[in-house]
Write a protein that holds these residues in place. Structure first.
Motif, PDB file in Angstrom:
ATOM      1  N   PHE A 145       0.831  -1.202   0.000  1.00 51.93           N
ATOM      2  CA  PHE A 145       0.000   0.000   0.000  1.00 51.93           C
ATOM      3  C   PHE A 145       0.870   1.258   0.000  1.00 51.93           C
ATOM      4  O   PHE A 145       0.658   2.183  -0.792  1.00 51.93           O
ATOM      5  CB  PHE A 145      -0.940  -0.002   1.208  1.00 51.93           C
ATOM      6  N   THR A 176      -6.008   6.535   7.312  1.00 50.34           N
ATOM      7  CA  THR A 176      -6.061   5.404   8.231  1.00 50.34           C
ATOM      8  C   THR A 176      -5.266   4.220   7.695  1.00 50.34           C
ATOM      9  O   THR A 176      -4.508   3.583   8.430  1.00 50.34           O
ATOM     10  CB  THR A 176      -7.533   5.000   8.453  1.00 50.34           C
ATOM     11  N   LEU A 177      -5.417   3.923   6.384  1.00 47.59           N
ATOM     12  CA  LEU A 177      -4.682   2.793   5.807  1.00 47.59           C
ATOM     13  C   LEU A 177      -3.176   3.033   5.887  1.00 47.59           C
ATOM     14  O   LEU A 177      -2.406   2.094   6.128  1.00 47.59           O
ATOM     15  CB  LEU A 177      -5.116   2.568   4.355  1.00 47.59           C
ATOM     16  N   SER A 208      -0.745   0.604   7.904  1.00 51.28           N
ATOM     17  CA  SER A 208       0.368  -0.049   7.204  1.00 51.28           C
ATOM     18  C   SER A 208       1.660   0.116   7.991  1.00 51.28           C
ATOM     19  O   SER A 208       2.386  -0.853   8.224  1.00 51.28           O
ATOM     20  CB  SER A 208       0.559   0.569   5.819  1.00 51.28           C
TER      21      SER A 208
END
Lengths: 285, 316
Positions: A20, A251-252, A256
């Motif tokens: 990501f 948030t991701l 991560s």
């Protein structure tokens, strides 16, 4: 390094996190080729997600996805700069305090205690109130709040290494303290420092976004995730996706980094008995 | 015990003193100084002089600091430049709101965090443990201001069950209205701390489960559930007190973001307002109060810790 590469595939969350962050970093690097974050189209303001605008448009009809990608640039650069500042000041403090002990340890750690006595976000805000609102101030403010983390981790590791035979041997042979610190202690203290770097990167991104959300971060029109959440919150009734989607990317990113940090800590702990370094330590609630 | 408390108090004095110099110094670090912030750029020299004299800024720096500190110790934190009200009064209005929010958040955090920690510590490495570890990571990683926005979207905009902006209603005035106002911000903060609580308590429980007395209890044939709830949990809770105390302390000044999301009238909003309007007496006063409370809670936690665990040495 090899240990990390061998151990990483067992931690699926961390692999997803790296993937990501990789996509995000690539998009941020080549953002100029992909999209224009400032192109306005007032006729199609505050639209929800569509084929043309995947994340919808903001109150000026600008493409939200484009601004999220440019916001990634702001976030990742702030994180890198802040971690560099924190490391450049925190690691030497920890090395000196841990290696020499005595009055140096007392004075330096008292200084760190004072920094820790204030919640990071409050300290950063006070600093911004004093120095004025700019990209540089936000960077320095976030960086300074990271000093205690590096100083404490480095000091703890230095204290443990200080009494090991190979460090004592260097001293017995008459090696200077500078040599001892930089050639024997520091190279052996890097694993907890590495974990701390990843953890602090997450904290820095969170803190920068929080400052922007409160309206004291990097000033507009520079796209920033926190600023987008701040504006998006005022249009919750008209366009719910405005605040939701940039927040999801933020948030991701944090998740991560947290997954990578925990995977690193776990891989390095297996071989060296390292302590856990959870994201919790310096969060910004 | 008394000696231990006194010694710890004495250790705090230099930290608070150094920090107070820093807090007081805020006013001088501003470009243009405090007067510049107050009178604006187009002020005449006479105006500047008048304001300087009014604020007592024409006196020697050391005199000013000692004077400020003496007044602060006596509970007089000066007058807000913006509202012209005593700073202590403004803080007195906001502090109870923040404390109420903090306590509610800690309760929710414990309610969510304790079962998670116990369940995962009883079966380390199982699918349940991994799922709960994921929950903790999520609780910690989701920024409170995004979670707060999601809550507002769902409970206030979609369902229209709860207000989208929370006001401060003291619990003893109207418990129902208090809960309706505090449940969203307290859950936002509570979910975050439940992640911290769960991670910490799980590690603490796993450490205790390896102790000799657990093996003895198992060999006596006690049920695992009784071992955990009756013996292990009690011992594991000791270091946990510290974490709960630290979280409470950090909420006093650190719930800024959550308070901003829900426009909750606590200390956080007071400080943001002070920064936005360059209200230096208000900023100095509120940071000082937050710092002192923070340090005192830390001390109280240390004392409590030694008190509940007689094995610990006061000298340590």
């Amino acid at each position: 390094m090899k240990r990390i590469l061998n151990g990483l595939p067992r931690h699926k969350g961390a692999c997803l996190g790296i993937a990501f962050l990789g996509v995000l970093a690539l998009a941020a690097c080549f953002a100029g080729l992909l999209v224009d974050p400032l192109a306005q189209d007032l006729a199609s303001a505050l639209e929800g997600p569509s084929a043309e605008h995947w994340f919808g448009t903001d109150e000026l009809g600008r493409d939200i996805l484009a601004r999220v990608i440019y916001g990634a640039r702001t976030s990742l650069l702030t994180a890198a700069g802040a971690v560099a500042i924190a490391a450049a000041l925190g690691i030497p403090i920890g090395l000196i305090a841990g290696y020499f002990g005595g009055w140096r340890d007392t004075v330096l750690m008292r200084f760190v205690d004072v920094l820790l006595a204030l919640p990071g976000i409050l300290f950063a805000m006070a600093l911004i109130a004093v120095l004025g609102r700019s990209q540089a101030t936000a960077l320095v403010a976030v960086g300074l709040t990271g000093i205690p983390g590096f100083a404490r981790v480095t000091r703890a590791e230095t204290l443990a290494l200080r009494t090991r035979e190979f460090v004592l041997a260097v001293e017995a042979f008459g090696g200077s303290s500078t040599y001892s610190i930089f050639r024997t202690v520091l190279p052996n203290a890097w694993s907890p420092i590495l974990v701390q770097t990843v953890v602090l990167a997450a904290v820095a991104i969170l803190l920068e976004a929080a400052l922007a959300f409160l309206g004291v971060g990097i000033p507009p029109p520079t796209p920033s995730w926190g600023e987008m959440l701040r504006t998006g919150k005022t249009y919750l009734y008209d366009s719910p996706s405005y605040a939701v989607l940039p927040g999801l990317v933020l948030t991701l990113t944090i998740l991560s980094l947290d997954a990578i940090g925990r995977a690193l800590a776990s891989i390095l702990r297996e071989s060296e008995g390292l302590h856990d370094a959870p994201l919790a330590e310096a969060g910004a609630p | 015990m008394i000696g231990f408390i006194l010694r710890r108090l004495a250790e705090l004095v230099p930290v608070v003193l150094i920090a107070s110099i820093g807090i007081w110094g805020i006013i001088y670090a501003v470009p243009g100084g405090p007067v510049g912030a107050l009178v604006g750029e187009n002020a005449t020299p006479e105006q500047i002089q008048a304001v300087t004299a009014e604020l007592g800024l024409d006196r020697p720096i050391l005199v000013q600091y000692v004077d400020w500190l003496r007044h602060a110790l006596g509970g007089d934190l000066g007058t807000s430049l913006q509202s012209r009200e005593p700073v202590a009064k403004l803080i007195g209005q906001c502090l109870p709101a923040t404390v109420q929010l903090g306590i509610a958040a800690i309760l929710i955090g414990l309610l969510l965090g304790l079962p998670v920690a116990v369940a995962s510590a009883m079966a380390p490495g199982s699918w349940l443990d991994r799922a709960l570890a994921g929950w903790s990571a999520l609780a910690l990683g989701v920024p409170t201001f995004w979670l707060g926005i999601l809550f507002i979207l769902f409970f206030a905009v979609q369902l229209q069950w709860l207000p989208s902006a929370s006001s401060y209603v003291p619990f003893w005035q109207s418990p129902g209205a208090m809960i309706a106002n505090v449940v969203l911000p307290a859950s936002t903060l509570g979910i975050y701390v439940s992640g911290i609580f769960a991670r910490f308590l799980r590690a603490s429980l796993l450490g205790e489960l390896r102790a000799d007395y657990v093996r003895t209890a198992r060999s006596k044939g006690l049920r695992e559930r009784d071992i955990v709830t009756r013996h292990v949990l009690r011992n594991a809770m000791l270091p946990f007190i510290t974490v709960v105390g630290l979280m409470m302390a950090s909420f006093i000044g650190g719930a800024l973001v959550t308070e901003a999301v829900f426009t909750y009238p606590g200390m956080g909003r007071l400080m943001i307002q002070a920064i936005a309007t360059r209200d230096y007496p208000l900023l100095q006063g509120s940071i000082l109060v937050v710092l002192v409370i923070y340090v005192v809670i830390n001390l109280a936690v240390d004392v409590l810790y030694v008190w509940v665990d007689p094995r610990l040495d006061y000298g340590a």
